[in-house]
Design an enzyme around this catalytic site. Structure first.
Site, PDB file in Angstrom:
ATOM      1  CG  HIS A  45       2.375   0.163   4.369  1.00 54.43           C
ATOM      2  ND1 HIS A  45       2.044  -0.754   5.348  1.00 54.43           N
ATOM      3  CD2 HIS A  45       1.255   0.893   4.135  1.00 54.43           C
ATOM      4  CE1 HIS A  45       0.775  -0.570   5.694  1.00 54.43           C
ATOM      5  NE2 HIS A  45       0.261   0.417   4.979  1.00 54.43           N
ATOM      6  CG  ASP A  94      -2.036  -0.917   1.195  1.00 52.41           C
ATOM      7  OD1 ASP A  94      -2.062  -1.774   0.296  1.00 52.41           O
ATOM      8  OD2 ASP A  94      -2.917  -0.824   2.070  1.00 52.41           O
TER       9      ASP A  94
END
Ligand code: ZN
Length: 283
Positions: free
Chosen positions: A229, A76
Site C-alpha cells: 500500500h 493499492d
C-alpha cells in the site's frame, strides 16, 4: 551535415520498429536503467483478461505464470501524496516498474500525480471510487462504485471520463468480490487481481517488522504477486530495503501490462523481452 543518408533498408527497418512499438505500447520493453547495480525490471508480461480473468492465490485458484524468483509489485489505495511520490522515487531509483490500483475519489483531485505514475512507466489499475465494501452494498451500488472509480481514474489519467478502462485491471477493496461482480468484470474483459501474498502493511508494525514479515513470506512463496500500500508510511520506509533485498537475493521484477486488443486473439511475443501471459499455441 555529413551524416550518412538513410537507405530504404533502414527506412523499412525503422518503420517495422515503429509499428512494433505502436502494437505493443511504450511499456512493452523494460526500461533501460542508466545506473549499474540496480534491481531493474526483468521482463514485461502482457496479461490478457480473457485468459487470466482472475489471478492471485489468496482469492483464486489461478495466478500469473511467474517463474521461480519472479515477483510482481502492486500498490493499492493511492494516489496519496507525499507517500505515493516517495514510492515512485524508490522505484525509479531501482528502475523498477509496478502496478498501482488507484481509488477514484483521491485520484480525481490529483490528476498530476496520476499522470506522473503513468509517465514513469507504471501500470494503472482500478480499485473502486471510495474503497467501499462491495460485498456489503447493493449490487447496483457495487457497479456504481466500480464504474465511478474507473471513470475518475481515466479522467485524471487521460482527461476522458469513461467507464472503459485503458488498462482493464481491477482489484476489490478488502478482496471482497461477489459472484455477480466477478461475472460483471469478466463479461467486460476486466482482469481481477488478487494477490499471492502481502506484507500486512495495514497492521501497526515497525517498518523493520513489516520488512521481515514480507521477506519471510517471499522466501516461502519464492514468487508471486505482492500486495503493498503506497499510502502506508511503514511501506514507504521499508521499500528501499526491500528492493535491495530483491536485488541481493536474485529475485526479478516482472512488470504486468494489458495485452493489446489487436494481439489478444493471436498471442505471440515479438519483442524478446515481452511474453504473453497466455497459453502458447503449439508450445
Ligand atoms: Zn485497498
Amino acid at each position: 551535415m555529413s551524416q550518412p543518408r538513410l537507405t530504404w533498408r533502414w527506412v523499412n527497418a525503422l518503420g517495422a520498429i515503429a509499428a512494433l512499438l505502436l502494437a505493443h505500447g511504450a511499456a512493452a520493453a523494460p526500461a533501460a536503467c542508466p545506473r549499474e547495480g540496480t534491481l531493474g525490471t526483468s521482463r514485461v508480461l502482457s496479461v490478457n483478461p480473457k485468459n487470466y480473468p482472475r489471478v492471485g492465490l489468496k482469492s483464486f485458484p489461478d495466478t500469473l505464470p511467474l517463474e521461480d524468483g519472479e515477483v510482481v509489485l502492486t500498490f493499492d489505495d493511492g494516489p496519496s501524496p507525499p507517500m505515493t511520490n516517495k514510492v515512485l522515487a524508490a522505484l525509479a531509483r531501482e528502475c523498477v516498474r509496478a502496478t498501482f490500483f488507484l481509488v477514484g475519489q483521491p485520484a480525481s483531485g490529483r490528476a498530476e500525480l496520476v499522470r506522473k505514475i503513468a509517465a514513469e512507466g507504471h501500470t494503472i489499475g482500478h480499485h473502486t471510487f471510495t474503497h467501499a465494501h462491495l460485498a456489503h452494498i447493493t449490487p447496483e451500488q457495487a457497479v456504481e462504485e466500480i464504474d465511478r472509480g474507473i471513470a475518475a481514474d481515466e479522467k485524471a489519467l487521460n482527461g476522458v471520463e469513461t467507464t472503459t478502462p485503458s488498462t482493464p485491471f481491477f482489484r476489490f477493496p478488502y478482496f471482497e468480490s461477489t459472484p455477480a461482480t466477478l461475472e460483471l468484470l469478466q463479461s467486460r474483459g476486466i482482469a481481477v487481481f488478487g494477490a499471492d501474498f502481502w506484507a500486512s502493511d495495514w497492521t501497526a508494525m515497525s517498518p523493520q517488522g513489516t520488512l521481515k514479515l514480507l521477506i519471510r513470506r517471499l522466501e516461502q512463496a519464492r514468487k508471486g504477486i505482492i500486495l503493498l500500500h503506497d499510502p502506508q508510511p511503514r511501506t514507504v520506509a521499508m521499500l528501499p530495503a526491500f528492493l535491495r533485498y530483491l536485488k541481493d537475493n536474485g529475485y526479478r521484477v516482472v512488470h504486468v501490462v494489458p495485452a493489446k486488443p489487436d494481439v489478444q486473439s493471436e498471442q505471440h511475443s515479438e519483442h524478446p523481452a515481452e511474453t504473453a501471459a497466455t497459453p502458447r499455441e503449439g508450445g
